[in-house]
Design a protein around this motif. Sequence first.
Motif: not given
Length: 544
Positions: A454-455, A463-464
């Motif tokens: 989920a993280e 955008n990571k």
Amino acid sequence: MELLLPYIPIDRYQAMSRGEELPDRAIGAVLFADIKGFTPLTEALAIELGPQRGPEELTHQLNRVYGALIDEVSTYHGSVIGFAGDAITCWFDSDEDGLRATTCALAMQAAMRKFSEVKTPAGVTISMAIKVAVAAGPVRRFLVGDPSSYIIDVLAGQTLEEMSAAEKIAAKGEVSLTKAVVEKLGDKVQVAEWRDDIKSGYTSAIIHGLNQVAAPDPWEDLPEGIVPEQMARAYLLPAVYERVVCGQGQFLAELRPANSLFLKFAGIDYDGDDRAGEILDAYVRWVQEIVNHYEGSLIQLTIGDKGSYLYVAFGAPAAHDDDAVRAVATALALQKPPSNIPQIRDIQVGICRGQMRTGAYGSSFRRTYGVLGDKVNLAARLMNAAPAGEIWCDHETVHAAGSVIDFEELPAIMVKGKSEPVNVYRPLGVKNKAQGVGAQVRIIGRKAERALLAESIQSLKENKGRVIVIEGEAGIGKSLLVYDLQQQAHQEGIETLTGSGEAVEISTPYYGWRGVFNQLFGISILEDHDSQLRHFLETIENQP
């Protein structure tokens, strides 16, 4: 080298020894002998002696029978061209009226009488018999296949079709001749009765005997070693060659689970097209390329004007845990012929799985490697029953391959040799394991793992991107976690693309990416290659 020679037809070996090629058109007689009784003998010996000693004793009995029959073929200057299950096809070159072949057929029936009853070690009596058919006329003779894989010597043409019709009207213990052979022999032959093959429209004769027989004309012995081993090895499957040259040929006999794939095709004019051999060779090489990719074995090629067929085995001589998957994947790849061989059409495929008797059999003069059994016969029945363009499988194949392949159940059918209807299934394609794999399964626990996933989704929204590896032993729920990740992503409006790997596709470059690109470009795995390419090009052309 002497261990390899029996795998080559004697007339072909003679020509090789002289540095000559056999012509692809010839006139002579064709003899087909079908042995009845080996299937019940196989079953009885397996029960009495077990899965190891049973096949060994069966091979001993096979070799006794084939040895006697092939000796007669050799005596009358015939050559065993090929084996098809418990049958052999023989060629008598320049025997234009069929006298040598007919004399041989009667001699084979006489030789078979001493094997009419075979007793097993437990005293069970198994009845054995043969039926023999003879045709005469022009034939085509081809040598096809990739020499680095396996080359096959075959006969083709209308004369083979007439022989097939004559064989169908004969019963055990009988010799049948085509009408043309009877007319050529005239008063030399004693006709018992005429019978019609309704399906083909041919009329053939059952004979009592001959008033004049052909004189024996045995082959001359050739010195060994005059044909290079590299040329001879092409007549054996690579796996069989390795075992034979290592002195393990006698240990090839086994009972083992395997899949049989029969593929029927049409479209080649064997008599009328001078390029028929070239076309057939190109098609067989294409088939071999696909079969070899999935590590199966092309065992047999049988030619007929009204349909020719290939027999491919998975599980023998080389075996894999996923042979059923490999068989179906091969059939799907073979379903549509390549565009550069437009003559090939009307592909029909049957696949079955079961216990097979495998191994080398024949005589010291002529032998082959075979994968035989009741399921082999059923696969051939399903092939003939399937409509053009379709693949039909039995229940055992679905049970073994259903976790990887999607199947559609079809109405059960009646086939020859079975008293009850046979369940039939049609494969639809390879499943995408990462899609829907837990649709009806709720994950219990795994809170830390699900929180990490989920993280990662929240990071993606920022955008990571990141790479996450989920690893562990089989069956601990890795696929369910992937499914859960997909569900969470879907709730956040994020599109997911999935790919999967299969052991059967381990040698396919970029196979794991195919599912990704299929989803990305909306390509169906059931489309042929040309349609997929066209779909792909249309999709990217419409992109801004």
